[in-house]
Structure formats: C-alpha cells, structure tokens
Scaffold this active site. Structure first.
Site, PDB file in Angstrom:
ATOM      1  N   LYS A   1       0.846  -1.208   0.000  1.00 57.32           N
ATOM      2  CA  LYS A   1       0.000   0.000   0.000  1.00 57.32           C
ATOM      3  C   LYS A   1       0.875   1.249   0.000  1.00 57.32           C
ATOM      4  O   LYS A   1       0.643   2.193  -0.780  1.00 57.32           O
ATOM      5  CB  LYS A   1      -0.914  -0.013   1.236  1.00 57.32           C
ATOM      6  CG  LYS A   1      -1.784   1.242   1.410  1.00 57.32           C
ATOM      7  CD  LYS A   1      -2.861   1.336   0.367  1.00 57.32           C
ATOM      8  CE  LYS A   1      -3.681   2.617   0.482  1.00 57.32           C
ATOM      9  NZ  LYS A   1      -4.491   2.657   1.715  1.00 57.32           N
TER      10      LYS A   1
ATOM     11  N   ASN B   1       1.381   4.820  -2.305  1.00 58.82           N
ATOM     12  CA  ASN B   1       1.176   6.113  -1.638  1.00 58.82           C
ATOM     13  C   ASN B   1       2.394   7.020  -1.728  1.00 58.82           C
ATOM     14  O   ASN B   1       2.264   8.232  -1.913  1.00 58.82           O
ATOM     15  CB  ASN B   1       0.822   5.888  -0.165  1.00 58.82           C
ATOM     16  CG  ASN B   1      -0.612   5.436   0.026  1.00 58.82           C
ATOM     17  OD1 ASN B   1      -1.414   5.505  -0.898  1.00 58.82           O
ATOM     18  ND2 ASN B   1      -0.933   4.963   1.213  1.00 58.82           N
TER      19      ASN B   1
ATOM     20  N   ASN C   1       0.857   9.912  -4.309  1.00 59.05           N
ATOM     21  CA  ASN C   1       0.391  11.048  -3.510  1.00 59.05           C
ATOM     22  C   ASN C   1       1.202  12.318  -3.755  1.00 59.05           C
ATOM     23  O   ASN C   1       0.625  13.361  -4.073  1.00 59.05           O
ATOM     24  CB  ASN C   1       0.380  10.680  -2.026  1.00 59.05           C
ATOM     25  CG  ASN C   1      -0.932  10.065  -1.597  1.00 59.05           C
ATOM     26  OD1 ASN C   1      -1.851  10.762  -1.187  1.00 59.05           O
ATOM     27  ND2 ASN C   1      -1.041   8.758  -1.688  1.00 59.05           N
TER      28      ASN C   1
ATOM     29  N   SER D   1      -5.403  11.450  -1.459  1.00 55.44           N
ATOM     30  CA  SER D   1      -5.670  12.180  -0.215  1.00 55.44           C
ATOM     31  C   SER D   1      -4.777  13.411  -0.103  1.00 55.44           C
ATOM     32  O   SER D   1      -5.211  14.460   0.395  1.00 55.44           O
ATOM     33  CB  SER D   1      -5.456  11.268   0.991  1.00 55.44           C
ATOM     34  OG  SER D   1      -4.121  10.781   1.037  1.00 55.44           O
TER      35      SER D   1
ATOM     36  N   GLU E   1       0.272  14.781   4.588  1.00 58.26           N
ATOM     37  CA  GLU E   1       0.840  13.632   5.301  1.00 58.26           C
ATOM     38  C   GLU E   1       2.199  13.258   4.694  1.00 58.26           C
ATOM     39  O   GLU E   1       2.473  12.087   4.437  1.00 58.26           O
ATOM     40  CB  GLU E   1      -0.110  12.442   5.217  1.00 58.26           C
ATOM     41  CG  GLU E   1      -1.454  12.653   5.883  1.00 58.26           C
ATOM     42  CD  GLU E   1      -2.369  11.458   5.687  1.00 58.26           C
ATOM     43  OE1 GLU E   1      -2.601  10.726   6.668  1.00 58.26           O
ATOM     44  OE2 GLU E   1      -2.840  11.250   4.563  1.00 58.26           O
TER      45      GLU E   1
END
Length: 276
Positions: A86, A90, A94, A155, A167
């Site tokens: 995962k 990301n 991202n 996100s 993040e």
C-alpha cells in the site's frame, strides 16, 4: 526502532504498548466532502493482521465483526509486507498528484509521470527488501491497480486543494528515513520529497497570512488634462505605487494575487490638483 518521521517526540510509542496494536490497511478510495461526511469512491477491504503474524482469538473476532458489518476483512499472516505494498503506491502517487494536481488515472496514463512513479517505487522496493519485506505483486501490477481506480484525487491532493496539512512525513519521509538507515540510495524519492516539502512550507506560509510584495513603479506619460476652469493644458502626471497585498485565494490555490483590473476602476490619479 522508532522512526522520527512518524513519531518525532516518541509520544505514540510511549502512550500505546506494542501488545495493544493490530495492523490494518485501508484500501477504499474516498473523499472528505465536509467534516463528518465522507464520499466512498470504491472499495470496502480492510486487511487486518497481528504484528507477529499469529491468528489470535482477538484478530479473528475483529475480522468476523467487520465482515458482519459488510466489509472485507481478511487476516494476513504478513501484515508488514502488505502495508509496504500500500505504501509503495502512496509514496509515489500522492506527492506526484499534489505537485501536478493530476488524478491517479492521469498519472498512470501519462508516460513521463508513470515512469517517475515507477522509478520511485523501484527505489522503495530496494529499501523494503533490505528490511525483509516480500513484495507479492509486481511493480506493473501495482501501477495498474492504481490506474483502475480511475479519476480519483489522492488524499494528499485533496489536502492541497482544501488547505490542510499534508501527510508527507508518514507517506514519504518515513521511506527516506528508512533509506538512510539501510544505506539505500533513493535519488528520485529524495527529489520528490524535497519538492513536496517546499510545497508544504508554501501552503503553511499562506495559511499563516504571509503576504506578497508587488513592485514599485513610476508612471510618467504626457497628458492634456482639463483644469478646474475648464481649459485644456499640458500636464506630466507622476504616479508611484508600492503595495503589499494579502492573497485572497484559498490556501493551496495556485492563482496569483491580482492587484488591479484596470487603473481607472481601482485607483484615482491626482495631477496638480486635478482629479482624473
């Protein structure tokens, strides 16, 4: 070993005993529409796993409870490797989306950005493998999985658009830190991390109300103006302006502040006592 990128002051490690932790991976793609309202794009799988890989009674109970509620909640015997799969996506998709404002589909279908993501993922795989991680899907399969989600905003891109904190440390800084620990070169990840860190700083500065300084100029055309008595006369008006403008754009917006739309609608010129 505690990573400073995700627990800089050790508060998490000090406040939660390892024995109380259960690993989980959230796969659904979603968007925060407003506080308390989340729009599900696709997916309902939440993989669970004990850190040591055991199938304990508590993990079985949690899995059954979640499945009874309509979720897919498989129990993994290697939750660390699944977390890395995962994270693999990301750490690349991202920050690329945050920097380019592109969706997952756009990143994966544009050859230069697809290649950029692949290079980041290849470097991350080298880091993970040094830590004993087994990548059970291929790099191409992972990219294809992201592309299949469609025109979804990551996100981090959603956070940029809504002026929220990124993040960055959890998704990218952690891999950079692990790369230094394992002495693994990650030039592509480092470059994207630096660019996204600057973006984070820029957004924070704007959110804190920093301003933009515009240039000072002098405006000296020759005009024939009408005096207060109604006669025409030559005049050499001079206009100097310096302005500090607060951006009226929302945090994260790339729209530059506008000073004026036109001289006559926004400012008045006063030349030798004559207002024009």
């Amino acid at each position: 070993r505690t990573l400073t990128s995700v627990d800089p002051d050790g508060a998490l490690a000090a406040g939660i005993e390892v024995e109380r932790l259960i690993g989980s991976i959230v796969y659904p793609a979603a968007e925060l529409v407003e506080p308390g309202a989340v729009k599900l794009i696709e997916g309902n799988r939440f993989t669970l796993g004990e850190l040591d890989g055991e199938r304990t009674p508590r993990i079985e109970r949690l899995s059954k409870s979640m499945m009874a509620a309509g979720f897919k909640a498989p129990v993994s015997r290697d939750i660390r490797s699944e977390i890395w799969v995962k994270l693999w996506g990301n750490l690349s998709f991202n920050p690329i989306s945050a920097l380019t404002h592109a969706t997952l589909e756009e990143i994966c279908r544009f050859p230069p950005s697809r290649d950029l993501a692949a290079r980041m993922m290849s470097e991350a795989r080298s880091v993970g493998e040094k830590l004993g991680v087994e990548f059970k899907v291929s790099l191409d399969q992972r990219i294809a999985g992201a592309e299949s989600v469609g025109a979804h905003k990551t996100s981090m891109l959603q956070d940029v658009e809504h002026g929220r904190a990124l993040e960055l440390q959890a998704l990218v800084g952690s891999v950079v830190e692990l790369a230094r620990i394992t002495d693994t070169p990650t030039p592509t990840i480092d470059a994207i991390y630096a660019a996204t860190a600057l973006l984070t700083k820029t957004l924070a500065d704007r959110a804190n109300g920093n301003t933009f300084r515009l240039v000072t100029w002098r405006y000296k055309p020759n005009f024939r103006t009408r005096t207060s008595s109604g006669n025409l006369s030559s005049a050499t008006p001079a206009f100097s302006a310096a302005s500090r403008m607060r951006s009226t754009s929302p945090p994260g917006s790339v729209t530059a502040p506008r000073m004026v739309s036109s001289f006559h609608s926004s400012v008045q010129f006063c030349w030798n006592g004559v207002t024009g």
